[in-house]
Design a protein around this motif. Sequence first.
Motif, short mmCIF file in Angstrom:
data_model
loop_
_atom_site.label_atom_id
_atom_site.label_comp_id
_atom_site.label_asym_id
_atom_site.label_seq_id
_atom_site.Cartn_x
_atom_site.Cartn_y
_atom_site.Cartn_z
N SER A 84 0.83 -1.22 0.00
CA SER A 84 0.00 0.00 0.00
C SER A 84 0.85 1.26 0.00
O SER A 84 0.53 2.23 -0.68
N HIS A 85 1.93 1.26 0.79
CA HIS A 85 2.79 2.45 0.82
C HIS A 85 4.18 2.09 1.33
O HIS A 85 4.40 0.99 1.83
N GLY A 86 5.09 3.05 1.24
CA GLY A 86 6.51 2.74 1.41
C GLY A 86 7.03 2.75 2.84
O GLY A 86 8.15 3.20 3.07
N HIS A 87 6.24 2.27 3.79
CA HIS A 87 6.70 2.14 5.17
C HIS A 87 7.01 0.68 5.48
O HIS A 87 6.35 -0.22 4.97
N PHE A 88 7.97 0.51 6.41
CA PHE A 88 8.51 -0.83 6.71
C PHE A 88 7.43 -1.84 7.12
O PHE A 88 7.53 -3.02 6.83
N ASP A 89 6.38 -1.35 7.83
CA ASP A 89 5.37 -2.29 8.34
C ASP A 89 4.39 -2.71 7.26
O ASP A 89 3.40 -3.40 7.54
N HIS A 90 4.66 -2.31 6.03
CA HIS A 90 3.82 -2.75 4.91
C HIS A 90 4.64 -3.50 3.85
O HIS A 90 4.15 -4.44 3.26
N TYR A 91 5.91 -3.06 3.65
CA TYR A 91 6.69 -3.79 2.63
C TYR A 91 7.39 -5.02 3.19
O TYR A 91 7.71 -5.94 2.46
N GLY A 101 -1.17 11.50 1.21
CA GLY A 101 -1.58 12.06 2.50
C GLY A 101 -0.72 11.46 3.59
O GLY A 101 0.23 12.09 4.06
N HIS A 102 -1.01 10.24 3.97
CA HIS A 102 -0.16 9.53 4.95
C HIS A 102 1.28 9.52 4.44
O HIS A 102 2.22 9.86 5.14
N THR A 103 1.43 9.11 3.18
CA THR A 103 2.69 9.32 2.43
C THR A 103 2.30 9.90 1.07
O THR A 103 1.13 9.83 0.68
#
Length: 268
Positions: free
Chosen positions: A85-92, A155-157
């Motif tokens: 969904s987006h480029g933060h560690f808890d998603h990739y 928004g969030h990223t």
Amino acid sequence: MKSWRTPRSIKPPFGCEWTAPPATRIFDNVSFIGNVIVGCYVVETGDGFILIDCMEPDDKSRDTIVQGIKDLGLDLHDLKAILISHGHFDHYGQADWFRRNYGCRIYLGREDTVLAKTVALDKWPVIDWEVDEYYEDGGILKFGDLEIMTILTPGHTAGCYSFILPVYDEGRKHMAGMWGGSGLLPDSDPFAYQASLDRFTKLCRDQHVDVELCAHPTLDNGLERHALVRTIVNGVPNPFVIGEAGFAYYMGQYYDLVEQAMRKRGLK
Ligand SMILES: [Zn+2]
């Protein structure tokens, strides 16, 4: 009227000791694997399956996904793609490990690929691997019988993507919306966030979205509802089918977030 409900927890409890509940089939084609911090969705397509998000980059999260997929009776060799969904560690998470071992393709937004490659968060270094494909805003990705809409929701990223996809509850078709980011971070753009909310909620209304999916169970009582789904008896409605009005109400919490952020920054 003053709310009698428990205030929601915006920030997932990163770093806490966790055990993952069993992988949970929520719909005929959608299951959840995860913990109190974050989870991922397994979406079966009629020709293998995909993952939406990939939990955190630690080995315990990776092993939880591997075990969960096995417990669902699926074969990791049928993993076709990971949609981040987006480029933060808890998603990739360890998306590249799954690709190296099982040959799936990795999708992420263009702007957030740059983010994941350049901005380290928490204890995790930036990623040193490439994604296979960037999403197209308003595009449809096809995997087997599944058509999933990808919507750029900055928004969030800046490069956060949200998704709309069909889900089936014992054969009954519903449409699910998954908002890609949650809290507003110091570098989140509240005006972009609000514009994205307006656009996404309108698209969801047009698509008759009546199911909500979220990567962070702290935001939607996810784990409690998964426990219910695991023991639900015939005739009781699926707690993830909340209706079109219910979905609009659910999205209201993100409007609250952006409102709070704007007030805090003196923008309102
Ligand atoms: Zn994030």
